[in-house]
Design an enzyme around this catalytic site. Structure first.
Site, PDB file in Angstrom:
ATOM      1  N   HIS A  27      -0.752  15.113 -27.062  1.00 13.02           N
ATOM      2  CA  HIS A  27      -0.822  13.749 -26.531  1.00 13.02           C
ATOM      3  C   HIS A  27      -2.121  13.011 -26.866  1.00 13.02           C
ATOM      4  O   HIS A  27      -2.143  11.780 -26.836  1.00 13.02           O
ATOM      5  CB  HIS A  27      -0.637  13.766 -25.005  1.00 13.02           C
ATOM      6  CG  HIS A  27       0.799  13.948 -24.602  1.00 13.02           C
ATOM      7  ND1 HIS A  27       1.512  15.082 -24.919  1.00 13.02           N
ATOM      8  CD2 HIS A  27       1.659  13.142 -23.926  1.00 13.02           C
ATOM      9  CE1 HIS A  27       2.749  14.962 -24.438  1.00 13.02           C
ATOM     10  NE2 HIS A  27       2.862  13.802 -23.839  1.00 13.02           N
ATOM     11  N   HIS A  41       7.608   7.702 -28.123  1.00 11.86           N
ATOM     12  CA  HIS A  41       6.640   8.631 -27.528  1.00 11.86           C
ATOM     13  C   HIS A  41       6.809  10.054 -28.093  1.00 11.86           C
ATOM     14  O   HIS A  41       5.830  10.699 -28.479  1.00 11.86           O
ATOM     15  CB  HIS A  41       6.807   8.641 -26.001  1.00 11.86           C
ATOM     16  CG  HIS A  41       5.843   9.564 -25.321  1.00 11.86           C
ATOM     17  ND1 HIS A  41       4.490   9.345 -25.302  1.00 11.86           N
ATOM     18  CD2 HIS A  41       6.048  10.735 -24.653  1.00 11.86           C
ATOM     19  CE1 HIS A  41       3.888  10.326 -24.645  1.00 11.86           C
ATOM     20  NE2 HIS A  41       4.815  11.185 -24.245  1.00 11.86           N
ATOM     21  N   LYS A  75       7.390  22.244 -15.462  1.00  9.03           N
ATOM     22  CA  LYS A  75       6.368  21.214 -15.247  1.00  9.03           C
ATOM     23  C   LYS A  75       5.983  21.124 -13.767  1.00  9.03           C
ATOM     24  O   LYS A  75       4.800  21.011 -13.442  1.00  9.03           O
ATOM     25  CB  LYS A  75       6.850  19.849 -15.759  1.00  9.03           C
ATOM     26  CG  LYS A  75       5.784  18.792 -15.515  1.00  9.03           C
ATOM     27  CD  LYS A  75       5.900  17.566 -16.341  1.00  9.03           C
ATOM     28  CE  LYS A  75       4.754  16.624 -15.972  1.00  9.03           C
ATOM     29  NZ  LYS A  75       4.893  15.319 -16.565  1.00  9.03           N
ATOM     30  N   HIS A 126      -1.111   9.730 -28.335  1.00  5.19           N
ATOM     31  CA  HIS A 126      -1.308   8.425 -27.679  1.00  5.19           C
ATOM     32  C   HIS A 126      -2.112   7.471 -28.566  1.00  5.19           C
ATOM     33  O   HIS A 126      -1.910   6.257 -28.524  1.00  5.19           O
ATOM     34  CB  HIS A 126      -2.032   8.612 -26.340  1.00  5.19           C
ATOM     35  CG  HIS A 126      -1.099   8.995 -25.228  1.00  5.19           C
ATOM     36  ND1 HIS A 126      -1.541   9.469 -24.019  1.00  5.19           N
ATOM     37  CD2 HIS A 126       0.247   8.969 -25.130  1.00  5.19           C
ATOM     38  CE1 HIS A 126      -0.499   9.711 -23.241  1.00  5.19           C
ATOM     39  NE2 HIS A 126       0.594   9.425 -23.896  1.00  5.19           N
ATOM     40  N   ASN A 151      -1.008  18.085 -21.838  1.00  3.58           N
ATOM     41  CA  ASN A 151      -1.415  17.044 -22.782  1.00  3.58           C
ATOM     42  C   ASN A 151      -1.350  17.509 -24.231  1.00  3.58           C
ATOM     43  O   ASN A 151      -1.796  16.787 -25.130  1.00  3.58           O
ATOM     44  CB  ASN A 151      -2.847  16.572 -22.462  1.00  3.58           C
ATOM     45  CG  ASN A 151      -2.916  15.893 -21.113  1.00  3.58           C
ATOM     46  OD1 ASN A 151      -2.058  15.092 -20.783  1.00  3.58           O
ATOM     47  ND2 ASN A 151      -3.916  16.232 -20.315  1.00  3.58           N
ATOM     48  N   LYS A 176       2.264  11.188 -12.014  1.00  2.00           N
ATOM     49  CA  LYS A 176       1.405  10.230 -12.728  1.00  2.00           C
ATOM     50  C   LYS A 176       2.274   9.064 -13.136  1.00  2.00           C
ATOM     51  O   LYS A 176       3.210   9.233 -13.931  1.00  2.00           O
ATOM     52  CB  LYS A 176       0.862  10.864 -14.012  1.00  2.00           C
ATOM     53  CG  LYS A 176      -0.235  11.851 -13.839  1.00  2.00           C
ATOM     54  CD  LYS A 176      -0.749  12.156 -15.242  1.00  2.00           C
ATOM     55  CE  LYS A 176      -1.596  13.359 -15.317  1.00  2.00           C
ATOM     56  NZ  LYS A 176      -1.881  13.721 -16.723  1.00  2.00           N
ATOM     57  N   ARG A 221       0.811  -1.236   0.000  1.00  3.80           N
ATOM     58  CA  ARG A 221       0.000   0.000   0.000  1.00  3.80           C
ATOM     59  C   ARG A 221       0.837   1.276   0.000  1.00  3.80           C
ATOM     60  O   ARG A 221       0.385   2.329   0.428  1.00  3.80           O
ATOM     61  CB  ARG A 221      -0.979   0.034   1.173  1.00  3.80           C
ATOM     62  CG  ARG A 221      -2.023  -1.050   1.099  1.00  3.80           C
ATOM     63  CD  ARG A 221      -3.232  -0.717   1.942  1.00  3.80           C
ATOM     64  NE  ARG A 221      -3.988  -1.923   2.175  1.00  3.80           N
ATOM     65  CZ  ARG A 221      -3.839  -2.678   3.254  1.00  3.80           C
ATOM     66  NH1 ARG A 221      -3.012  -2.314   4.199  1.00  3.80           N
ATOM     67  NH2 ARG A 221      -4.543  -3.766   3.387  1.00  3.80           N
ATOM     68  N   GLU A 265      -5.180  17.570 -12.142  1.00  2.00           N
ATOM     69  CA  GLU A 265      -5.572  17.846 -13.526  1.00  2.00           C
ATOM     70  C   GLU A 265      -7.039  18.212 -13.713  1.00  2.00           C
ATOM     71  O   GLU A 265      -7.786  17.509 -14.404  1.00  2.00           O
ATOM     72  CB  GLU A 265      -5.207  16.638 -14.410  1.00  2.00           C
ATOM     73  CG  GLU A 265      -5.102  17.046 -15.862  1.00  2.00           C
ATOM     74  CD  GLU A 265      -4.517  15.968 -16.755  1.00  2.00           C
ATOM     75  OE1 GLU A 265      -3.422  15.481 -16.452  1.00  2.00           O
ATOM     76  OE2 GLU A 265      -5.160  15.636 -17.752  1.00  2.00           O
ATOM     77  N   ARG A 287      -3.099  21.918 -15.580  1.00  2.00           N
ATOM     78  CA  ARG A 287      -2.276  20.731 -15.880  1.00  2.00           C
ATOM     79  C   ARG A 287      -2.670  20.088 -17.212  1.00  2.00           C
ATOM     80  O   ARG A 287      -1.863  19.436 -17.865  1.00  2.00           O
ATOM     81  CB  ARG A 287      -2.359  19.717 -14.734  1.00  2.00           C
ATOM     82  CG  ARG A 287      -1.417  18.558 -14.966  1.00  2.00           C
ATOM     83  CD  ARG A 287      -1.220  17.638 -13.785  1.00  2.00           C
ATOM     84  NE  ARG A 287      -0.238  16.633 -14.168  1.00  2.00           N
ATOM     85  CZ  ARG A 287       0.337  15.774 -13.381  1.00  2.00           C
ATOM     86  NH1 ARG A 287       0.033  15.773 -12.100  1.00  2.00           N
ATOM     87  NH2 ARG A 287       1.214  14.907 -13.826  1.00  2.00           N
ATOM     88  N   GLU A 317       9.011  16.848 -25.857  1.00  2.38           N
ATOM     89  CA  GLU A 317       8.350  17.376 -24.646  1.00  2.38           C
ATOM     90  C   GLU A 317       8.870  18.780 -24.305  1.00  2.38           C
ATOM     91  O   GLU A 317       8.144  19.608 -23.754  1.00  2.38           O
ATOM     92  CB  GLU A 317       8.553  16.422 -23.462  1.00  2.38           C
ATOM     93  CG  GLU A 317       7.947  15.032 -23.638  1.00  2.38           C
ATOM     94  CD  GLU A 317       6.414  14.985 -23.609  1.00  2.38           C
ATOM     95  OE1 GLU A 317       5.769  16.027 -23.358  1.00  2.38           O
ATOM     96  OE2 GLU A 317       5.869  13.884 -23.849  1.00  2.38           O
TER      97      GLU A 317
END
Ligand code: GLY
Length: 341
Positions: free
Chosen positions: A235, A249, A214, A239, A232, A130, A108, A224, A228, A172
């Protein structure tokens, strides 16, 4: 080594800029730490791993999946780790994603940190919390948002980075410039890859500027719901084509940004597509691609940025100013079908 602390809503991350792998011992207790890396990084820097308990996995996005997570957890159990163990991911974006994800779920939650070894991981994947894995064609479909305890920059590790990975990371960096930093965009226009590869101080400053850009955006909106989302940019479509065409990527994001510029020209009055395309090409990135529009749209519909029948799409108003527009899926399908080849 320069230390900066960024406080997020649930945790803080210590950034160490201008550091080196050997300083890891001064940040954490070696006996209570397990390193996670991939075969490429381990083979390129094996001496640095001496004295550290290390789990080595196969390299590549294809291994960013649940079965790799299961293998790592088995090894953590074999190593008799406990909740006081820190897991440190040393590698590119695949390693930082898996390390952060395993650390979130094992017992956990363990503490975790990163030494990012690729440009992409230095400016993007290591920052923001993330972390997750892919499911089939769907990128990052399962994951968490949980901040690392520390991120240590050692740019000497870039010496072993192949050119294609430098290019991958610049996507990026260009993204950050497009959405938030017109001055950085001008710096990028004035230079090229070989200039940054030859000047360690210049690249170190660029990497720090991007990691901090960032971190500030994430600090403002960790989960987000607003600003934020700008990260993207490129993306959503990126993606949708990345795993389908086995693209790197950064390549997928560069193509996604090119088309997002065209969509911006239609929906947010953007007039600088040529400038963005030129800078992407200057850094060796692809721009236009003949992909299956319908298949891309069908994958894109499952994007995490969809809200019912609308997609939150990141567009540009001008270089340095990103905006989020909610586009109805029926309209977006027509736009995607009509994109230039
Ligand atoms: N780990 C990458 C991010 O949070 O955006």
């Amino acid at each position: 080594m320069q230390h900066k602390k960024y406080k997020f809503s649930t945790a803080a991350t210590d950034f160490y800029f201008g550091g080196s792998f050997s300083q890891l011992k001064t940040i954490i207790d070696q006996k209570a730490t397990v390193l996670l890396t991939d075969e490429n990084v381990f083979n390129a820097h094996s001496k640095k791993f001496k004295g550290w308990r290390t789990i080595v996995i196969k390299a590549g996005e294809a291994y960013k999946i649940q079965s790799t997570v299961d293998d790592i957890i088995d090894q953590l159990i074999d190593l008799e780790t406990d909740r006081k163990t820190t897991l440190v991911g040393i590698g590119g974006g695949v390693i930082t994603d898996i390390a952060g994800y395993v650390a979130a779920v094992y017992m956990r939650g363990l503490k975790f940190g990163f030494i990012p070894t690729s440009l992409l991981a230095l400016v993007d994947a290591s920052v923001g919390g993330k972390n997750g894995i892919d499911v089939g064609m769907y990128k990052n479909m399962v994951g968490v948002i949980r901040q690392p305890s520390f991120i240590l920059h050692d740019i000497s590790l870039l010496k072993s980075l192949p050119d294609k990975e430098w290019i991958n990371g610049f996507a990026e960096i260009i993204k950050h410039a497009c959405i938030k930093d017109a001055a950085m965009f001008r710096e990028l226009e004035a230079n090229d890859l070989s200039v940054y590869q030859k000047k360690p101080k210049l690249i170190a400053a660029l990497l720090q500027r991007n990691a901090q850009l960032k971190a500030k955006v994430v600090q403002e909106d960790e989960f987000e719901t607003s600003v934020r989302r700008l990260l993207n940019f490129g993306h959503t479509l990126g993606h949708a084509i990345e795993n389908q065409y086995a693209l790197m990527h950064g390549h997928a994001v560069a193509i996604g940004m090119t088309y997002a510029c065209h969509i911006s020209a239609q929906l947010s009055g953007f007039k600088q597509t040529d400038r963005v395309v030129k800078v992407l090409e200057q850094y060796g990135l692809p721009t236009y691609m003949s992909f299956d529009r319908q298949l891309a749209f069908d994958l894109l519909k499952m994007d995490k940025k969809r809200e019912k029948k609308e997609m939150n799409y990141v567009l540009l108003e001008k270089v340095g100013k990103g905006v989020v527009k909610s586009i109805p899926l029926v309209q977006l399908e027509k736009i995607i079908q009509a994109l230039p080849k």
